[in-house]
Design a protein around this motif. Structure first.
Motif, short mmCIF file in Angstrom:
data_model
loop_
_atom_site.label_atom_id
_atom_site.label_comp_id
_atom_site.label_asym_id
_atom_site.label_seq_id
_atom_site.Cartn_x
_atom_site.Cartn_y
_atom_site.Cartn_z
N TRP A 361 -9.22 5.61 12.32
CA TRP A 361 -9.77 6.75 11.60
C TRP A 361 -8.79 7.36 10.62
O TRP A 361 -9.15 8.22 9.81
N MET A 362 -7.52 6.90 10.66
CA MET A 362 -6.52 7.39 9.72
C MET A 362 -6.29 6.43 8.54
O MET A 362 -5.46 6.69 7.67
N ASP A 363 -7.05 5.33 8.47
CA ASP A 363 -6.85 4.37 7.39
C ASP A 363 -7.05 5.00 6.02
O ASP A 363 -6.34 4.68 5.06
N HIS A 366 -3.86 6.77 4.60
CA HIS A 366 -2.77 5.93 4.10
C HIS A 366 -3.19 5.04 2.93
O HIS A 366 -2.34 4.36 2.34
N GLY A 367 -4.47 5.00 2.62
CA GLY A 367 -4.93 4.24 1.47
C GLY A 367 -4.76 2.74 1.58
O GLY A 367 -4.71 2.03 0.57
N GLY A 368 -4.65 2.23 2.80
CA GLY A 368 -4.46 0.79 2.99
C GLY A 368 -3.01 0.37 2.99
O GLY A 368 -2.68 -0.75 3.41
N LEU A 369 -2.12 1.24 2.52
CA LEU A 369 -0.71 0.85 2.38
C LEU A 369 0.03 0.87 3.70
O LEU A 369 1.20 0.48 3.76
N GLN A 370 -0.64 1.35 4.77
CA GLN A 370 0.00 1.24 6.09
C GLN A 370 0.12 -0.22 6.51
O GLN A 370 0.98 -0.57 7.31
N PHE A 371 -0.74 -1.07 5.95
CA PHE A 371 -0.63 -2.52 6.17
C PHE A 371 0.13 -3.11 4.98
O PHE A 371 -0.41 -3.90 4.19
#
Length: 447
Positions: A361-363, A366-371
């Motif tokens: 639910w926090m994706d 981070h806008g995808g940049l957590q990956f």
């Protein structure tokens, strides 16, 4: 004999790495991209940085399958002698091919529509709060909302820069100018120029502009030797001022991040009004003019100078969340000196990135940049798929004994501060001769 293949060795290919003589190899076939570099949609920097070597992995990462048919017109007639593919590259290319067959690069989900809706809502709420409400705290909230709007716009602009998120290239370019230049005040041309170089030379101290923050920050003591930036074409001078600032960088890190957006505004203007060849320069300048029309006008609608100053500071400070995110992904990862190499491209991406672990639910936050690693390996992949491919990337790293680092947001902050502190203490070492000034001597006279 007619039809006999002609070959060049890897050493011969390396000689063709200059702007006026630029060759690359893809899948063992050698191409002359000297003229193409001048009009390459991704800019000339990626081709210049990887010239004179095999670039198959990077080509696969950044280009759709339709791009292969355009290579023939650049073919020199030569093949690369003793062309070999490493086991890790074989597995990486297979994974990319599997994703392509599944249609993941084309399935963008509904994230773009949701993001545009959120941005539109935030903008309307901000304008309404300033024009129709007199409360100081409402204006404070509006400043925070604007900062958050800029964060979400930047994530969307990042998406549009890596792949076609709209229905056509024309609409995609319109979206880039709208959400990048017009809404955030950051030129998409500047973003492409720096970001493509960052991706290809991930965490190279002299090639990656995202690590070159002298005199304010230094993530490695190698910067203390006044390293030359290949990207900027100038020496990153480590003088007494830089030594002083770097010596306290673990304390100044968060305050600097609060004003980091100002640097991006400045970098945008420096590029657009420079002598460099900037794609769509006029369009980019017009977009920036739109931003610098509506934003000051909105601020001027506030009742007094105190609230105006507050509004600007708060809106900028909120964007620090995003700038911190960017640095957490790389500052404490592995670094190296030298240009990107085609034969270890995958390995350099794994070494130079750090993922941020978070709940599903926090994706959006981070806008995808957590990956980060997944994004670096497959930059054209829409962010909605990054979580689903993460286990596959992790398994591939494990198979080839490569790092896969995933830290919590807190752990990543601790790791980054630790890296900055280590370099700061090294900078304070007075046995490392650097010309000093009175400020430096006064600050360190008592140790």
């Amino acid at each position: 004999m007619a039809g006999e293949r002609k070959y060049v060795s890897a050493e011969e290919l390396k000689q063709h790495n200059k702007p006026d003589d630029l060759w690359i190899s893809i899948q063992g076939k050698v191409y002359n991209v000297t003229d193409w570099a001048k009009v390459h949609p991704g800019g000339d920097i990626p081709l210049l940085n990887m010239g004179g070597q095999d670039v198959t992995d990077a080509f696969i990462a950044y280009h759709p399958g339709t791009a292969w048919k355009y290579l023939d017109k650049f073919f020199t007639g030569y093949h690369l002698k003793d062309f070999k593919v490493s086991e890790v590259s074989k597995d990486y290319r297979k994974l990319a091919n599997d994703f392509s067959k599944l249609g993941l690069f084309e399935k963008k989900g509904h994230g773009v529509m949701y993001s545009f809706s959120i941005i539109g809502f935030l903008l309307m709420a901000c304008v309404y709060g300033i024009l129709c409400v007199e409360s100081f705290w409402v204006h404070f909230l509006c400043a925070a909302l604007l900062g958050f709007l800029w964060i979400q716009s930047s994530y969307l602009g990042h998406d549009s820069g890596h792949y076609q998120m709209m229905s056509s290239p024309g609409f995609n370019k319109f979206a880039q100018i709208l959400i990048g230049n017009c809404i955030t005040g950051i030129s998409i041309a500047w973003w492409k120029w720096t970001h493509n170089a960052h991706h290809l030379a991930c965490n190279s101290l002299d090639y990656d502009p995202d690590l070159q923050h002298i005199p304010v920050f230094a993530v490695s003591s190698k910067f203390f030797n006044s390293m030359k930036s290949i990207f900027y074409g100038r020496t990153l001078k480590f003088d007494s001022i830089a030594r002083f600032l770097v010596s306290y960088q673990h304390w100044t890190y968060y305050p600097v991040m609060c004003g980091a957006r100002i640097n991006l505004f400045l970098q945008t203007l420096l590029l657009l009004f420079s002598g460099r060849n900037v794609p769509d320069r006029t369009l980019n300048i017009l977009g920036i003019c739109v931003f610098w029309s509506w934003y000051p006008l909105l601020v001027s609608c506030l009742p007094n100078w105190g609230e105006r100053v507050m509004f600007v500071l708060v809106s900028l400070a909120v964007t620090s969340i995003q700038h911190i995110q960017f640095t957490l992904n790389h500052f404490s990862a592995d670094v190296y000196v030298g240009g990107p190499a085609g034969n270890d491209w995958f390995e350099k991406q794994t070494g130079g990135t750090i993922d941020i672990s978070c709940s599903t639910w926090m994706d959006w936050f981070h806008g995808g940049l957590q990956f980060q690693l997944e994004h670096h390996l497959f930059p054209r992949l829409p962010r909605c798929h990054l979580r689903s491919i993460s286990p596959l990337v992790k398994e591939l790293c494990k198979k080839h004994n490569l790092p896969y680092r995933s830290l919590s947001f807190w752990e990543a902050n601790v790791s980054t501060i630790r890296t900055l502190r280590t370099a700061a203490l090294q900078a304070r070492d007075l046995t490392n001769p650097v010309p000093k000034n009175l400020v430096w001597e006064a600050a360190n006279i008592h140790g």
